[in-house]
Design an enzyme around this catalytic site. Structure first.
Site, PDB file in Angstrom:
ATOM      1  N   GLY A 152       0.777  -1.234   0.000  1.00 12.75           N
ATOM      2  CA  GLY A 152       0.000   0.000   0.000  1.00 12.75           C
ATOM      3  C   GLY A 152       0.801   1.272   0.000  1.00 12.75           C
ATOM      4  N   THR A 153       2.132   1.191  -0.119  1.00 14.12           N
ATOM      5  CA  THR A 153       2.952   2.407  -0.066  1.00 14.12           C
ATOM      6  C   THR A 153       3.106   3.073  -1.425  1.00 14.12           C
ATOM      7  OG1 THR A 153       4.889   0.955  -0.181  1.00 14.12           O
ATOM      8  CG2 THR A 153       4.256   1.786   1.986  1.00 14.12           C
ATOM      9  N   GLY A 154       2.565   2.502  -2.486  1.00 15.93           N
ATOM     10  CA  GLY A 154       2.542   3.193  -3.775  1.00 15.93           C
ATOM     11  C   GLY A 154       3.526   2.680  -4.798  1.00 15.93           C
ATOM     12  N   THR A 173       3.173   0.167  -7.130  1.00 14.72           N
ATOM     13  CA  THR A 173       2.505   0.007  -8.429  1.00 14.72           C
ATOM     14  C   THR A 173       2.039   1.351  -8.958  1.00 14.72           C
ATOM     15  OG1 THR A 173       1.769  -2.193  -7.723  1.00 14.72           O
ATOM     16  CG2 THR A 173       0.692  -1.227  -9.646  1.00 14.72           C
ATOM     17  N   HIS A 176     -12.855  -4.540  31.914  1.00 15.21           N
ATOM     18  CA  HIS A 176     -11.704  -4.925  31.092  1.00 15.21           C
ATOM     19  C   HIS A 176     -11.140  -3.704  30.358  1.00 15.21           C
ATOM     20  CE1 HIS A 176      -9.420  -7.930  28.606  1.00 15.21           C
ATOM     21  NE2 HIS A 176      -9.393  -6.890  27.777  1.00 15.21           N
ATOM     22  N   GLU A 177     -12.009  -2.961  29.677  1.00 12.37           N
ATOM     23  CA  GLU A 177     -11.542  -1.784  28.936  1.00 12.37           C
ATOM     24  C   GLU A 177     -11.073  -0.683  29.877  1.00 12.37           C
ATOM     25  OE1 GLU A 177     -11.026  -2.015  25.859  1.00 12.37           O
ATOM     26  OE2 GLU A 177     -12.071  -3.929  25.654  1.00 12.37           O
ATOM     27  N   HIS A 223      -7.510  -1.440  30.845  1.00 14.81           N
ATOM     28  CA  HIS A 223      -6.566  -0.976  29.833  1.00 14.81           C
ATOM     29  C   HIS A 223      -6.317   0.529  29.971  1.00 14.81           C
ATOM     30  CE1 HIS A 223      -6.022  -4.623  27.616  1.00 14.81           C
ATOM     31  NE2 HIS A 223      -7.304  -4.753  27.304  1.00 14.81           N
TER      32      HIS A 223
END
Length: 616
Positions: free
Chosen positions: A211-213, A215, A432-433, A436
């Site tokens: 995906g860095t370009g 092509t 849980h969240e 974090h």
């Protein structure tokens, strides 16, 4: 029953009839003069002339109503079986004297035209089919018949072709653009370089994450070079037939030499360029991919010269490529493309925002800051997803909230509010969240927290959004604190509920990988020492044994468990010290489902200042 049909000949017109009519109207009146059986299939019936004025015979014997009588046959019928016809005729005349019975004549006629056509038609059909196959096979690279296996399938872009992609459509690849622009100058004005004795590079390889370009850069070269441009994927060389790949390589370079100066672009060259012998243990000694690679190596730097032909290639797995392919004289230039930084993401966003109808609330700098680690393809997808979100909401323009929702969808998946979750499970997810959030907020080396949510997205039942800082180096303390933050959710479950759940599967996977990287790759463990078992060439991928002894493997496993246990204990200690804010944040999550940074600051206070590593 015998069916009758109407037959036309050159002189007369016969009328159709049935055997019932023959028996009732003709034989019973002794009106039949004779019967001719043709090829045991049809019977021509002749009526006596004295019945020319008698109905219904007058209609077929004098069809015009004049005085002339048609010679016959007057009636025609098809007999199903010759034996059946003779038996029925005999029964119909059994009381008639033999001298007065109707004479029957058997005639054999050959249909020469039909016989000839029956032979010629299949031959003509076969001829036309063969001509069609030959025409398809003569189509060169585009043909798909059995005769075109050895032909190159490269797409040719000529000078006059209208290629819409140019360097103006590319952003964030300034250094790479400079390199490929020089390649174009080699082809346009080679004398500028060769007058000093320099040689034109034979190959340029583009290396970078997906995906860095890579092509896209090649497409821009095709649009800017104004020379013939051959484009092909590496997988199109390899077929199930032996020798096809090498034949296609030869055909591709033959076409390129005829149109020199030109450029050949091979996308995903790792399909045929993997190191020879890498898979010999499994694939056998005669590998079609290796023969294709050998032919490519010969064409790029063999006894024959490829004057005016430059080969471009792209891959995101350069470590798999054969060293002979990457050496000077074949791919002389290696152009490395990396994930865009903050400034480059701004330029990429500007390119992809051009065709969109955006609101004034959309800030390119803000979007670039919210997308660290995004590639050019990810940014294009984010812009398109934002447009889809706005269209789904029937908006006239795309605003900032549409982009934020699009980024959330890309990073964490779409919301699944319809998923059935019990109240007890919601409480576990909330703590849980919150675990974090509290642990990461209290550790200065963890990336800044943006928001937390208990809304299921994708496979996750909850999520925490962090904003990673763009840094190239990470210290041992950063690794340990990131591991502790990842284990904060499971630690909160144990402290509050006295047991843990399966919700920490993704967290455990990340922590385990990071711990093994610290010990086996980065040399952060004192017991294992300053050694690394990382293989940048990828040669160890297919080894049956590990690159270290069994004793070292046991030591690595023990040190990994030690690191994980220390990180888990750190998370538990922080949560015990902040049990009040943990409960407050979990209750707020149960109420609102989503808590943003502002609420986190209000509940948890300011984050500790982050130390910056000194410059080398």
């Amino acid at each position: 029953m015998m069916t009758m049909y109407l037959v036309y000949d050159s002189a007369n017109k016969t009328s159709e009839t049935t055997w019932l009519a023959v028996q009732r109207d003709m034989l019973s009146k002794n009106a039949v003069q004779k019967i001719e059986v043709i090829n045991d299939e049809t019977a021509n019936i002749y009526i006596k002339k004295e019945f020319a004025d008698t109905p219904p015979f007058n209609k077929v014997m004098k069809p015009s109503g004049g005085t002339s009588i048609l010679q016959g046959p007057h009636y025609h019928m098809t007999i199903g079986s010759l034996e059946s016809f003779e038996r029925q005729l005999e029964e119909a005349q059994k009381n008639v004297p033999l001298a007065k019975q109707v004479p029957v004549t058997y005639i054999k006629r050959s249909n020469w035209l039909g016989s000839i056509l029956s032979w010629i038609f299949p031959l003509m059909l076969l001829f036309f089919f063969w001509s069609y196959v030959v025409r398809k096979s003569a189509g060169g690279a585009g043909g798909s018949s059995v005769f075109s296996f050895g032909k190159s399938k490269a797409t040719l872009i000529e000078k006059a072709d209208k290629n819409q992609t140019t360097f103006q459509d590319i952003a964030g690849l300034d250094e790479a653009q400079m390199e490929v622009k020089e390649v174009i100058e080699f082809l346009k004005s080679p004398d500028t370089f060769t007058r000093l004795g320099a040689k034109i590079p034979k190959g340029v390889i583009l290396v970078g994450p997906p995906g860095t370009g890579k092509t896209l850069l090649a497409k821009a070269v095709a649009g800017e070079a104004k020379v013939p441009f051959f484009s092909i994927s590496g997988s199109e060389f390899v077929e199930m037939f032996v020798g096809v790949g090498a034949s296609r390589v030869r055909d591709l370079f033959r076409q390129a030499k005829e149109k020199a100066p030109c450029i050949i672009f091979i996308d995903e060259i790792d399909s045929i360029g993997q190191s020879r012998g890498r898979n010999s243990l499994y694939a056998g000694s005669n590998d079609e991919r290796e023969s294709t690679l050998n032919q490519l190596l010969t064409e790029m730097d063999g006894f024959e010269t490829n004057s005016g032909v430059i080969v471009m290639a792209a891959t995101n797995r350069a470590e798999l490529l054969d060293p002979a392919l990457l050496r000077p004289g074949r791919f002389d230039r290696h152009i490395y493309l990396e994930l865009p930084n903050m400034k480059e993401r701004q330029e990429i966003f500007k390119v992809h925002l051009r065709p969109l109808k955006i609101d004034e609330s959309v800030d390119v700098n803000f979007l670039a800051a919210q997308t660290p680690g995004f590639s050019g393809a990810d940014i294009a997808n984010a812009c398109n997803e934002a447009a889809l979100v706005a269209a789904r909401r029937n908006k006239e323009k795309i605003d900032r909230q549409d982009f934020m929702d699009a980024l959330d969808r890309i990073i964490a998946g779409s919301e699944k509010k319809s998923k059935i979750i019990s109240p007890q499970e919601k409480k576990v997810i909330a703590y849980h969240e919150a675990g974090h959030a509290v642990v990461s907020w209290r550790l200065k080396h963890v990336d800044p927290l943006v928001k937390i949510s208990t809304i299921p997205r994708g496979k996750a039942l909850g999520a925490a959004w962090y904003l990673p800082e763009e840094r190239q180096l990470r210290s041992e303390a950063e690794f340990k604190e990131r591991m502790a933050a990842a284990l904060g959710g499971r630690a909160a479950e144990e402290l509050i509920f006295g047991e843990v759940t399966s919700g920490a599967l993704d967290d455990l996977e990340k922590v385990t990988k990071e711990a093994y990287m610290m010990v086996a790759y980065y040399g952060f463990d004192k017991e294992v020492g300053n050694v690394s078992f990382y293989d940048s060439t990828g040669q160890q991928d297919n080894r049956l044994v590990k690159p270290y002894s069994e004793e070292t493997g046991k030591l690595i496993d023990a040190e990994v468990r030690k690191l994980v246990d220390e990180a888990y204990q750190l998370a538990k200690d922080l949560l015990q010290k902040n049990s009040g804010v943990l409960a407050e944040l979990a209750n707020l999550l149960l109420e609102k489902e989503v808590v943003y940074k502002e609420e986190l600051v209000r509940i948890l206070g300011d984050r500790p200042s982050r130390e910056i590593l000194p410059a080398a």
